[in-house]
Design an enzyme around this catalytic site. Structure first.
Site, PDB file in Angstrom:
ATOM      1  N   LYS A 168      -7.047  -0.146  70.133  1.00 19.35           N
ATOM      2  CA  LYS A 168      -6.942  -0.654  68.768  1.00 19.35           C
ATOM      3  C   LYS A 168      -8.034  -1.697  68.570  1.00 19.35           C
ATOM      4  O   LYS A 168      -8.417  -2.389  69.525  1.00 19.35           O
ATOM      5  CB  LYS A 168      -5.558  -1.244  68.489  1.00 19.35           C
ATOM      6  CG  LYS A 168      -5.107  -2.273  69.524  1.00 19.35           C
ATOM      7  CD  LYS A 168      -4.773  -3.607  68.963  1.00 19.35           C
ATOM      8  CE  LYS A 168      -4.264  -4.551  70.042  1.00 19.35           C
ATOM      9  NZ  LYS A 168      -4.372  -5.953  69.712  1.00 19.35           N
ATOM     10  N   HIS A 226     -11.389  -1.415  84.448  1.00 22.69           N
ATOM     11  CA  HIS A 226     -12.707  -0.966  83.986  1.00 22.69           C
ATOM     12  C   HIS A 226     -13.821  -1.586  84.823  1.00 22.69           C
ATOM     13  O   HIS A 226     -14.779  -0.927  85.196  1.00 22.69           O
ATOM     14  CB  HIS A 226     -12.913  -1.321  82.510  1.00 22.69           C
ATOM     15  CG  HIS A 226     -12.473  -0.231  81.580  1.00 22.69           C
ATOM     16  ND1 HIS A 226     -11.159  -0.052  81.228  1.00 22.69           N
ATOM     17  CD2 HIS A 226     -13.167   0.741  80.949  1.00 22.69           C
ATOM     18  CE1 HIS A 226     -11.073   0.990  80.410  1.00 22.69           C
ATOM     19  NE2 HIS A 226     -12.274   1.484  80.214  1.00 22.69           N
TER      20      HIS A 226
END
Lengths: 279, 187
Positions: free
Chosen positions: B103, B38
């Site tokens: 999650k 990222h």
């Protein structure tokens, strides 16, 4: 004095790394099965079923239960009457290197916390030594994932905070963690000692079987009370709501200073892995 | 509740039809990226450099799989905790990213971007990597190979079981699910 070759430790560490990552301890499986039987919230029940299915797939296909195969926490209990021939630390790291390569486990260790370059072989192990009476060596490998490790906390409470302060802190850590550490979780708690010893107690609490309570009835009842309080939070499996937020609360304690009440909470996910072997 | 079957890349209209709490089975192409990937993608975006994949309508799975054994498409492949990507997600969502699979909680800036541009946050079951890996038909490293488990992979998935945690309107199952359970058990 008994002599043990360091290479024997390498072989054991290698085997335990692979086995711990692919086969969940029996007590954890039974714990989840019991939790599932007691869970009355549909989405929670469904998730627990998927989690049990996952254990069984990993077990039969010999693949890691979770992709986070962790840092290898290795605990050596070395008998005082044992002489180990060779370098113990190197032997343990070699076991981790071989286990993580041959077991197709993920390499998740960076060599420096700020410059962050992966060491490529999951070494070094987080290694703890303990000298004990006797002429045996007990090796425990506990791969620890960081989704749950990141949700752990330690606080230096005041003696006046007492048991109520300790309980509130422990429950607050679990509540703040919420869905992040992959609930249902196992809660390792250390109380007492020094700052550093307290954290290690919490980690060691996670090595205890979830069906064994603290031998001191005072702490055994504290474990039960905390488990009930945590399971009334409603967080549930994966945080989608439900009864089953924690599977067990394990507390380990140590003497401490007159001025202090350290409390550490080391959270582990439902994949609480550890495996031991005695040499 | 009926399970919805959806396809990735994810169109805006399908994304907007999904509601927090929905169970879905996702098929199609998703890209893997964790913390380190990222960081590089967002830095490349800021520098105007080419990206490993087109973010428009893309679904990114926050996963660092274990190595595949011989004969496997991928090793164990469950989600990692998503909040570590919060620093990067708003920029990607502004460039068209439509779905995130992970999650755990998301920060307010991510939820705001999701509402503004129409993106969905899906939860996969954390700690169920062996089960989830069975839904991956193929995996190919397409960028940042030096990152090992954190490299960007292009995955073809079939019927990946997911739950819509936060929808395009900002409804959040982590809040509503817990509240509903507590309300039903407060009597």
């Amino acid at each position: 004095m008994r002599e043990i070759q360091a290479s024997a430790i390498t072989a054991v560490v290698k085997r335990l790394c692979i086995e711990a990552n692919c086969h969940l301890p029996q007590d954890m499986q039974e714990c989840i099965t019991r939790a599932h039987a007691e869970e009355d919230w549909p989405i929670a029940s469904e998730i627990l079923e998927r989690i049990m299915e996952n254990y069984s797939i990993a077990d039969t296909r010999n693949v890691p239960i979770c992709q986070d195969t962790g840092v290898a926490c290795v605990f050596l209990e070395i008998g005082q009457d044992v002489h180990i021939l060779g370098n113990i630390k190197d032997a343990v790291d070699e076991g981790v290197r071989q286990g993580y390569a041959e077991g197709y486990l993920r390499k998740s260790v960076v060599g420096d916390p700020l410059r962050r370059v992966n060491t490529g072989d999951n070494t070094p192990a987080m290694l703890y030594y303990n000298l004990v009476p006797g002429d045996a060596v007990r090796v425990t490998v506990a791969p620890k994932g960081f989704g749950s490790e990141n949700m752990s906390q330690l606080k230096m409470l005041k003696p006046s905070d007492g048991v109520e302060g300790a309980k509130d802190f422990i429950v607050r850590v679990v509540e703040e963690a919420g869905p992040n550490p992959c609930p249902p979780i196992v809660v390792g708690v250390g109380i007492g000692g020094t700052f550093d010893q307290c954290a290690l107690l919490a980690k060691k609490a996670l090595l205890r079987s979830t069906d064994a309570r603290n031998p001191d009835p005072y702490y055994a009842s504290l474990e039960a009370e905390l488990l009930a309080r945590i399971n009334s939070l409603g967080i549930g499996p994966q945080g989608f709501g439900g009864k089953t937020t924690a599977l067990a609360v394990n507390i380990e304690v140590a003497p401490t200073h007159i001025a202090g009440l350290p409390v550490a909470v080391n959270i582990n996910c439902h994949v609480t892995r550890h495996k031991s072997e005695v040499l | 509740m009926a399970i919805k079957r959806i396809q990735a890349p994810l169109t805006e209209s399908v994304a907007r039809s999904l509601k927090s709490g929905d169970s879905v089975l996702l098929s199609g192409t998703v890209y893997t990226a964790r913390d380190a990937a990222h960081k590089r993608i967002v830095e490349a975006m800021a520098a105007g450099q080419p990206l490993p994949f087109d973010p428009q309508d893309a679904v990114i799975y926050y996963v660092g799989p274990t190595p595949a054994k011989p004969g496997q498409a991928i090793g164990s492949a469950g989600p990692t905790t998503s909040y570590r990507m919060d620093a990067y997600s708003p920029a990607l969502i502004a460039r068209g990213q439509r779905g995130m699979i992970g999650k755990g909680k998301r920060g307010p800036a991510v939820v705001e971007a999701m509402q503004q541009y129409g993106a969905v946050y899906f939860g996969a079951i954390g700690g169920a990597g062996a089960l989830l890996s069975k839904c991956v038909r193929s995996a190919e490293v397409i960028a940042y190979d030096d990152l090992g488990a954190e490299a960007v992979r292009k995955l073809t998935v079939e019927d990946l079981p997911l739950t819509v945690v936060i929808d395009c309107e900002g409804n959040n199952l982590y809040e509503t699910g817990r509240q509903a359970y507590l309300a039903a058990h407060s009597k």
